[in-house]
Scaffold this motif. Structure first.
Motif, short mmCIF file in Angstrom:
data_model
loop_
_atom_site.label_atom_id
_atom_site.label_comp_id
_atom_site.label_asym_id
_atom_site.label_seq_id
_atom_site.Cartn_x
_atom_site.Cartn_y
_atom_site.Cartn_z
N ALA A 1 0.85 -1.19 0.00
CA ALA A 1 0.00 0.00 0.00
C ALA A 1 0.89 1.24 0.00
O ALA A 1 1.13 1.86 1.03
CB ALA A 1 -0.91 -0.01 1.21
N VAL A 2 1.39 1.59 -1.17
CA VAL A 2 2.27 2.74 -1.33
C VAL A 2 1.47 3.87 -1.96
O VAL A 2 0.88 3.70 -3.02
CB VAL A 2 3.49 2.37 -2.21
N GLU A 3 1.45 5.02 -1.28
CA GLU A 3 0.72 6.17 -1.82
C GLU A 3 1.48 6.81 -2.96
O GLU A 3 0.91 7.20 -3.97
CB GLU A 3 0.45 7.19 -0.72
N PHE A 4 2.80 6.95 -2.81
CA PHE A 4 3.65 7.44 -3.89
C PHE A 4 5.09 7.08 -3.62
O PHE A 4 5.45 6.62 -2.54
CB PHE A 4 3.48 8.94 -4.14
N ILE A 5 5.92 7.26 -4.65
CA ILE A 5 7.36 6.96 -4.58
C ILE A 5 8.13 8.28 -4.65
O ILE A 5 7.75 9.16 -5.42
CB ILE A 5 7.79 6.07 -5.76
N VAL A 6 9.20 8.39 -3.87
CA VAL A 6 10.08 9.56 -3.95
C VAL A 6 11.45 9.07 -4.43
O VAL A 6 12.01 8.13 -3.87
CB VAL A 6 10.24 10.27 -2.60
N ILE A 7 11.95 9.72 -5.49
CA ILE A 7 13.28 9.39 -6.00
C ILE A 7 14.09 10.68 -6.12
O ILE A 7 13.54 11.76 -6.27
CB ILE A 7 13.24 8.69 -7.37
N GLY A 8 15.39 10.54 -6.06
CA GLY A 8 16.28 11.67 -6.25
C GLY A 8 16.87 11.65 -7.64
O GLY A 8 17.17 10.59 -8.18
N LEU A 9 17.04 12.82 -8.22
CA LEU A 9 17.64 12.95 -9.54
C LEU A 9 18.97 13.68 -9.42
O LEU A 9 19.09 14.64 -8.66
CB LEU A 9 16.73 13.75 -10.48
N ARG A 10 19.94 13.23 -10.19
CA ARG A 10 21.23 13.91 -10.23
C ARG A 10 21.15 15.14 -11.10
O ARG A 10 20.41 15.17 -12.09
CB ARG A 10 22.29 12.99 -10.84
N ARG A 11 21.95 16.11 -10.76
CA ARG A 11 22.11 17.27 -11.65
C ARG A 11 22.97 16.81 -12.82
O ARG A 11 23.88 16.01 -12.65
CB ARG A 11 22.77 18.42 -10.91
N ARG A 12 22.67 17.30 -13.99
CA ARG A 12 23.36 16.84 -15.19
C ARG A 12 23.91 18.01 -15.99
O ARG A 12 23.43 19.12 -15.90
CB ARG A 12 22.40 16.03 -16.05
#
Length: 126
Positions: free
Chosen positions: A78-89
């Motif tokens: 039961a996951v409401e949402f996912i949080v991910i990190g993005l690298r600066r490019r």
């Protein structure tokens, strides 16, 4: 319900965890942190324990990419949402989104929050 977050000790992973903690507090949700590197398990556990937010820290299965682990978690829990990190490019790098991030954004069965780490202040030249 919980918030799933991919955590590494890199700046983008820390930014993702901090965002997940803020959102968990606002929404009164728990956090499930998925950690691909054995060395980061204790770091994630310590950071989350200090927050008072209900949490669980899960290692990725052996040789399982972080994207697969997060997608599987979102499909089976039961996951409401996912949080991910993005690298600066770099400008050229911006043409391509990281394959893990792209896969999660396109294939997740729930909303995905993508965050960037705060930029490093420029070195003082004087």
């Amino acid at each position: 319900m919980a918030i799933a977050v991919g955590f590494t000790s890199k700046p983008e992973g820390v930014a993702a965890l901090e965002t997940a903690i803020e959102e968990a507090r606002l929404r009164d949700l728990g956090i499930i942190a998925v950690v691909p590197d054995e060395a980061d398990l204790q770091v994630a556990q310590q950071r989350l324990a200090a927050t008072g937010v209900a949490h669980e820290v899960r290692p990725c299965e052996e040789l399982q990419p972080l994207a697969d682990a997060l997608l599987e978690l979102a499909e089976t829990s039961a996951v409401e949402f996912i949080v991910i990190g993005l690298r600066r490019r770099t400008p050229v790098g911006k043409l391509l989104l990281g394959s893990n991030a792209q896969r999660i954004l396109l294939d997740a069965p729930c909303p995905v929050v993508a965050v960037k780490a705060a930029p490093h202040p420029p070195a003082d030249g004087g």
